[in-house]
Design a protein around this motif. Sequence first.
Motif, PDB file in Angstrom:
ATOM      1  N   ARG A 170      46.399  29.611  42.863  1.00  0.00           N
ATOM      2  CA  ARG A 170      45.775  30.827  42.333  1.00  0.00           C
ATOM      3  C   ARG A 170      44.298  30.863  42.731  1.00  0.00           C
ATOM      4  N   GLY A 171      43.686  32.058  42.578  1.00  0.00           N
ATOM      5  CA  GLY A 171      42.292  32.175  42.990  1.00  0.00           C
ATOM      6  C   GLY A 171      41.688  33.513  42.637  1.00  0.00           C
ATOM      7  N   VAL A 172      40.878  34.050  43.532  1.00  0.00           N
ATOM      8  CA  VAL A 172      40.145  35.298  43.300  1.00  0.00           C
ATOM      9  C   VAL A 172      40.876  36.439  44.003  1.00  0.00           C
ATOM     10  N   LEU A 173      41.111  37.516  43.261  1.00  0.00           N
ATOM     11  CA  LEU A 173      41.813  38.693  43.792  1.00  0.00           C
ATOM     12  C   LEU A 173      40.816  39.807  44.060  1.00  0.00           C
ATOM     13  N   TYR A 174      40.903  40.397  45.250  1.00  0.00           N
ATOM     14  CA  TYR A 174      40.040  41.523  45.629  1.00  0.00           C
ATOM     15  C   TYR A 174      40.879  42.790  45.721  1.00  0.00           C
ATOM     16  N   LEU A 175      40.443  43.824  44.990  1.00  0.00           N
ATOM     17  CA  LEU A 175      41.105  45.132  45.013  1.00  0.00           C
ATOM     18  C   LEU A 175      40.128  46.144  45.601  1.00  0.00           C
ATOM     19  N   ASP A 186      49.956  37.642  39.064  1.00  0.00           N
ATOM     20  CA  ASP A 186      50.205  36.214  38.854  1.00  0.00           C
ATOM     21  C   ASP A 186      49.202  35.348  39.616  1.00  0.00           C
ATOM     22  N   ALA A 187      48.683  35.876  40.733  1.00  0.00           N
ATOM     23  CA  ALA A 187      47.742  35.108  41.543  1.00  0.00           C
ATOM     24  C   ALA A 187      46.437  34.821  40.812  1.00  0.00           C
ATOM     25  N   VAL A 188      46.134  35.578  39.740  1.00  0.00           N
ATOM     26  CA  VAL A 188      44.876  35.376  39.008  1.00  0.00           C
ATOM     27  C   VAL A 188      45.097  34.990  37.548  1.00  0.00           C
ATOM     28  N   THR A 189      46.346  34.792  37.150  1.00  0.00           N
ATOM     29  CA  THR A 189      46.642  34.417  35.767  1.00  0.00           C
ATOM     30  C   THR A 189      46.463  32.920  35.590  1.00  0.00           C
ATOM     31  N   ARG A 190      45.434  32.525  34.867  1.00  0.00           N
ATOM     32  CA  ARG A 190      45.136  31.102  34.680  1.00  0.00           C
ATOM     33  C   ARG A 190      46.131  30.470  33.718  1.00  0.00           C
ATOM     34  N   THR A 191      46.737  29.371  34.153  1.00  0.00           N
ATOM     35  CA  THR A 191      47.666  28.634  33.297  1.00  0.00           C
ATOM     36  C   THR A 191      47.051  27.340  32.781  1.00  0.00           C
ATOM     37  N   SER A 192      45.860  27.005  33.282  1.00  0.00           N
ATOM     38  CA  SER A 192      45.164  25.803  32.824  1.00  0.00           C
ATOM     39  C   SER A 192      43.673  25.995  33.042  1.00  0.00           C
ATOM     40  N   PRO A 193      42.838  25.265  32.291  1.00  0.00           N
ATOM     41  CA  PRO A 193      41.381  25.413  32.450  1.00  0.00           C
ATOM     42  C   PRO A 193      40.887  25.025  33.837  1.00  0.00           C
ATOM     43  N   SER A 194      41.651  24.214  34.566  1.00  0.00           N
ATOM     44  CA  SER A 194      41.202  23.747  35.876  1.00  0.00           C
ATOM     45  C   SER A 194      41.338  24.815  36.965  1.00  0.00           C
ATOM     46  N   GLU A 195      42.148  25.851  36.728  1.00  0.00           N
ATOM     47  CA  GLU A 195      42.323  26.903  37.728  1.00  0.00           C
ATOM     48  C   GLU A 195      41.124  27.839  37.728  1.00  0.00           C
ATOM     49  N   ARG A 196      40.629  28.146  38.906  1.00  0.00           N
ATOM     50  CA  ARG A 196      39.461  29.015  39.056  1.00  0.00           C
ATOM     51  C   ARG A 196      39.927  30.359  39.605  1.00  0.00           C
ATOM     52  N   THR A 197      39.959  31.343  38.747  1.00  0.00           N
ATOM     53  CA  THR A 197      40.433  32.666  39.151  1.00  0.00           C
ATOM     54  C   THR A 197      39.451  33.740  38.710  1.00  0.00           C
ATOM     55  N   ALA A 198      39.528  34.881  39.349  1.00  0.00           N
ATOM     56  CA  ALA A 198      38.694  36.038  39.004  1.00  0.00           C
ATOM     57  C   ALA A 198      39.276  37.264  39.689  1.00  0.00           C
ATOM     58  N   ILE A 199      38.838  38.423  39.235  1.00  0.00           N
ATOM     59  CA  ILE A 199      39.269  39.698  39.811  1.00  0.00           C
ATOM     60  C   ILE A 199      38.024  40.472  40.204  1.00  0.00           C
ATOM     61  N   VAL A 200      37.983  40.930  41.446  1.00  0.00           N
ATOM     62  CA  VAL A 200      36.844  41.701  41.946  1.00  0.00           C
ATOM     63  C   VAL A 200      37.343  43.087  42.325  1.00  0.00           C
ATOM     64  N   ALA A 201      36.874  44.109  41.607  1.00  0.00           N
ATOM     65  CA  ALA A 201      37.260  45.491  41.876  1.00  0.00           C
ATOM     66  C   ALA A 201      36.200  46.139  42.753  1.00  0.00           C
ATOM     67  N   LEU A 202      36.611  46.559  43.944  1.00  0.00           N
ATOM     68  CA  LEU A 202      35.714  47.166  44.923  1.00  0.00           C
ATOM     69  C   LEU A 202      35.970  48.663  45.013  1.00  0.00           C
ATOM     70  N   PRO A 203      35.103  49.421  45.689  1.00  0.00           N
ATOM     71  CA  PRO A 203      35.347  50.859  45.842  1.00  0.00           C
ATOM     72  C   PRO A 203      36.704  51.123  46.493  1.00  0.00           C
ATOM     73  N   GLY A 204      37.386  52.149  45.998  1.00  0.00           N
ATOM     74  CA  GLY A 204      38.703  52.469  46.534  1.00  0.00           C
ATOM     75  C   GLY A 204      39.199  53.803  46.040  1.00  0.00           C
ATOM     76  N   GLY A 205      40.436  54.105  46.374  1.00  0.00           N
ATOM     77  CA  GLY A 205      41.045  55.379  46.013  1.00  0.00           C
ATOM     78  C   GLY A 205      42.077  55.227  44.915  1.00  0.00           C
ATOM     79  N   VAL A 206      43.124  56.036  44.999  1.00  0.00           N
ATOM     80  CA  VAL A 206      44.141  56.083  43.954  1.00  0.00           C
ATOM     81  C   VAL A 206      44.856  54.743  43.815  1.00  0.00           C
ATOM     82  N   GLY A 207      45.196  54.116  44.936  1.00  0.00           N
ATOM     83  CA  GLY A 207      45.897  52.838  44.874  1.00  0.00           C
ATOM     84  C   GLY A 207      45.075  51.762  44.194  1.00  0.00           C
ATOM     85  N   THR A 208      43.794  51.723  44.519  1.00  0.00           N
ATOM     86  CA  THR A 208      42.907  50.744  43.888  1.00  0.00           C
ATOM     87  C   THR A 208      42.787  50.999  42.391  1.00  0.00           C
TER      88      THR A 208
END
Length: 244
Positions: free
Chosen positions: A81-86, A180-202
Amino acid sequence: MVSSMMGFAQSQLLLRNTHQNLIFGRDGVASNFNLFMPQRPILRGVSMCMNGSVGYPERSSPNEVKEEIQRCYELIHRLGRGVLYLGSARMKTDSQHYLQTLELSREIASLLDCTTWTGSGPGLMDAAIKGAMEAQKPVGGFKIAKEAGQWTSSNSHPYLPPETYFTCRFFSARKHGLVDAVTRTSPSERTAIVALPGGVGTLDEVFEILTLIQLQRIGSKHPVPFVDELRLILFKVTGLLGRL
């Protein structure tokens, strides 16, 4: 046939009947309004201007979606898992947003030392991928067969190794993977979500994740940082997003 065209820079919707009479023009202004013709228009299908007919094979069994979701989970298990960019798939490589996303992705990948996840498409997703690759960190993604009218000739990514992404046929499976790629299941996992400029899909992806956060389906045990300005705007407008 009813056809439509929606411009990225401006709102524009064109509707035509089978006799090619313009029914509605830009901003919903009626033009050549021939609704009382003796012939009744017959809808034969839907086509998008410039991109050709929209056609996808029909699902023959719910198990097809289940199997695709399972393959998404397997990819996440393998890459971590990790950081998700939208963000927008239409942003050009010389735009300010593209260059800023590339730099941001590179810095975050180096800082957190985790996998960078995207929709494996063009535009800002491409910028996030290249930023992580410059930092020599792993990347992963869930590509959709047709992304903003680009890269449609093949289900393959132009430069990513095939073992780093999965091409989804169903949007529901792709969304499961992105979440699921950003859902932390333990404190050791480093995840985040970054929302960038986008359209309807974003916006669709952003609001789905915000809903899951508000309902405590994401971040209930281990908080997941969500980097954007949308929540602040919504809070100022509505004042109803206490958990966000």
